[in-house]
Scaffold this active site. Structure first.
Site, PDB file in Angstrom:
ATOM      1  N   LYS A  87       0.364  -0.937   0.040  1.00 53.44           N
ATOM      2  CA  LYS A  87      -0.025  -0.112   0.203  1.00 53.44           C
ATOM      3  C   LYS A  87       0.525   1.479   0.177  1.00 53.44           C
ATOM      4  O   LYS A  87       1.653   0.943   0.203  1.00 53.44           O
ATOM      5  CB  LYS A  87      -0.541   0.108   1.023  1.00 53.44           C
ATOM      6  CG  LYS A  87      -0.591  -0.335   2.907  1.00 53.44           C
ATOM      7  CD  LYS A  87      -1.104  -0.526   3.264  1.00 53.44           C
ATOM      8  CE  LYS A  87      -0.730  -0.310   5.240  1.00 53.44           C
ATOM      9  NZ  LYS A  87      -1.121  -0.970   6.293  1.00 53.44           N
ATOM     10  N   ARG A 107     -10.682  -0.983  14.431  1.00 53.34           N
ATOM     11  CA  ARG A 107     -10.705  -0.006  12.871  1.00 53.34           C
ATOM     12  C   ARG A 107     -11.855  -0.806  12.233  1.00 53.34           C
ATOM     13  O   ARG A 107     -12.391  -0.336  12.432  1.00 53.34           O
ATOM     14  CB  ARG A 107      -9.491  -0.051  12.552  1.00 53.34           C
ATOM     15  CG  ARG A 107      -8.871   1.538  11.903  1.00 53.34           C
ATOM     16  CD  ARG A 107      -7.175   0.988  11.848  1.00 53.34           C
ATOM     17  NE  ARG A 107      -6.489  -0.107  10.671  1.00 53.34           N
ATOM     18  CZ  ARG A 107      -5.663   0.002  10.206  1.00 53.34           C
ATOM     19  NH1 ARG A 107      -4.301   0.969  10.618  1.00 53.34           N
ATOM     20  NH2 ARG A 107      -5.325  -0.857  10.084  1.00 53.34           N
ATOM     21  N   TYR A 131      16.118  30.095   8.876  1.00 57.20           N
ATOM     22  CA  TYR A 131      14.405  31.202  10.026  1.00 57.20           C
ATOM     23  C   TYR A 131      14.915  31.267  11.340  1.00 57.20           C
ATOM     24  O   TYR A 131      15.029  30.371  12.011  1.00 57.20           O
ATOM     25  CB  TYR A 131      13.161  30.461   8.937  1.00 57.20           C
ATOM     26  CG  TYR A 131      13.482  30.662   7.695  1.00 57.20           C
ATOM     27  CD1 TYR A 131      13.117  31.361   6.729  1.00 57.20           C
ATOM     28  CD2 TYR A 131      12.851  29.183   6.618  1.00 57.20           C
ATOM     29  CE1 TYR A 131      13.503  31.744   6.018  1.00 57.20           C
ATOM     30  CE2 TYR A 131      12.873  29.860   4.977  1.00 57.20           C
ATOM     31  CZ  TYR A 131      12.454  30.962   5.004  1.00 57.20           C
ATOM     32  OH  TYR A 131      12.700  31.069   3.574  1.00 57.20           O
TER      33      TYR A 131
HETATM   34  C1  LIG Z   1      -0.450  -1.663   6.844  1.00 58.21           C
HETATM   35  C2  LIG Z   1      -1.178  -2.807   7.426  1.00 58.21           C
HETATM   36  C3  LIG Z   1      -0.310  -4.499   7.298  1.00 58.21           C
HETATM   37  C4  LIG Z   1       1.565  -3.929   7.352  1.00 58.21           C
HETATM   38  O1  LIG Z   1       1.979  -3.560   8.509  1.00 58.21           O
HETATM   39  P1  LIG Z   1       3.646  -3.071   8.943  1.00 58.21           P
HETATM   40  O2  LIG Z   1       3.420  -3.056  10.821  1.00 58.21           O
HETATM   41  O3  LIG Z   1       4.003  -2.132   8.302  1.00 58.21           O
HETATM   42  O4  LIG Z   1       3.847  -4.712   8.800  1.00 58.21           O
HETATM   43  C5  LIG Z   1      -0.914  -5.751   7.225  1.00 58.21           C
HETATM   44  N1  LIG Z   1      -2.421  -5.237   7.387  1.00 58.21           N
HETATM   45  C6  LIG Z   1      -3.012  -4.433   7.543  1.00 58.21           C
HETATM   46  C7  LIG Z   1      -4.385  -4.623   7.983  1.00 58.21           C
HETATM   47  C8  LIG Z   1      -3.042  -3.118   7.405  1.00 58.21           C
HETATM   48  O5  LIG Z   1      -3.583  -2.100   7.358  1.00 58.21           O
END
Ligand SMILES: *Cc1c(COP(=O)(O)O)cnc(C)c1O
Length: 343
Positions: A34, A128, A242
């Site tokens: 992703k 979530r 700055y």
């Molecule tokens: C992003 C994600 C992962 C991968 O997580 P990492 O901590 O980067 O290994 C796996 N499963 C879900 C549902 C995620 O959202």
């Protein structure tokens, strides 16, 4: 022409991390690519991972799935973690993408376009995405993946890990034949009873440690370097950048480096940030601005055109992230499109 700021991606190190995760978990590794493979480039990373044997990938968004399908062709299985939003079901189906369904309205949307291969997410405590175990659907035609996601996988002693694992095992037992997947990167290192039928690591593939700190088993993959644009002698009592972010209490030699927040080097780096230059880790001085930051190179032999490393093989990603008050994930995904990727 050398690029002022450059993100170099070591695909051999990516491949080594993939095989390390296979060995540690004893399970097939289904890479999470992703957010453009955490900013490293999903097409290049997934193509190499396929060569190494990966057959199933995860993305977050439908658009990411479409791009990956176009890049990889028809062979790999691609799951979309968002599931199918209203109106997206037909698009997913046409591209042979598999939604991970997380609520009843997504179940309806998917069945309205004829259903087919898909996953469901069970929420075992993260609160979530996903169905509560007691609200999970009856087994149905096409369901081939059952997954959940850990809230504290980077904390091996957190008792919630075991509770989520056991809740997942019970929930998944309703769906014999579906692939069961629980572990993200951190989960890969909690013990093989967290592996189930497939694991879904992201950050560990890309060089982040499973517990937010360097881990000898994980190789550095991404290296962010930037060119020194100017070297200047700053006198005592002068300031740099700055808002007089740094005021010299002695003469310092400063290198102005072509990496700023428009490249993804966050302003938060200004407090406690550092970079590797000429064999040493040296602190940033003052504010990070849009296009440049300034490094203390007092006593070092540094010239215009030299490159400094913000993170990579010499300056660990997790240490760089900690210095900026964040995590490796955010550091990687913040690197902007202005920075070319080199493989
Ligand atoms: C992003 C994600 C992962 C991968 O997580 P990492 O901590 O980067 O290994 C796996 N499963 C879900 C549902 C995620 O959202």
């Amino acid at each position: 022409m050398p690029s002022p700021a450059l993100l170099s991606v070591d695909l051999n190190a990516l491949a080594r991390n993939f095989h390390t995760l296979e060995a540690v978990t004893g399970a097939p590794v289904h890479p999470v690519v992703k957010a453009d493979a955490y900013g490293l480039g999903a097409e290049a990373c997934a193509t190499r991972l396929m060569t190494e044997g990966a057959r199933t990938f995860f993305v977050a968004r439908a658009d990411e799935g479409l791009a990956l399908r176009a890049a990889l062709g028809d062979a790999p299985v691609i799951y979309v973690l968002d599931g199918c939003h209203d109106g997206a079901a037909g698009v997913l189906k046409a591209a042979n993408l598999r939604p991970v369904l997380n609520q009843p309205r997504q179940m309806q949307a998917w069945s309205q376009v004829g259903g087919g291969a898909c996953g469901i997410q069970i929420d075992t405590g993260l609160n979530r995405l996903g169905f509560r175990p007691e609200d999970a659907p009856e087994p149905f035609e096409g369901l081939d993946l059952i997954m959940s996601h850990l809230a504290c996988a980077d904390e091996p002693n957190q008792p919630m890990n075991r509770r989520q694992r056991d809740a997942f095992e019970i929930a998944a037992a309703r769906y014999p034949g579906a692939t069961r997947s629980l572990a993200n990167s951190g989960g890969c290192f909690l013990g093989r009873d967290y592996s189930f039928d497939a694991v879904r690591p992201g950050v560990c593939l890309y060089g982040g440690g499973p517990q937010g700190r360097p881990d000898v088993r994980i190789a550095a993959v991404a290296t962010l370097t930037a060119e020194v644009l100017q070297v200047r002698d700053v006198r005592a009592e002068e300031s740099i950048g700055y808002s007089r972010g740094f005021v010299a209490d002695r003469p310092v030699r400063a290198a102005v480096v072509a990496a700023g927040y428009a490249d993804g080097v966050m302003r938060a780096y200004g407090q406690g940030g550092a970079a590797w230059v000429s064999g040493e880790i040296r602190p940033l001085l003052g504010r990070v601005s849009m296009d440049v930051c300034t490094l203390d190179v007092t006593g070092l032999d540094v010239a215009v055109g030299d490159r400094v490393e913000l993170f990579g093989a010499n300056r660990h990603l997790d240490e760089a992230a900690a210095a900026a008050g964040t995590i490796s994930y955010e550091l990687l995904t913040a690197i902007s499109d202005r920075v070319p990727r080199a493989y």
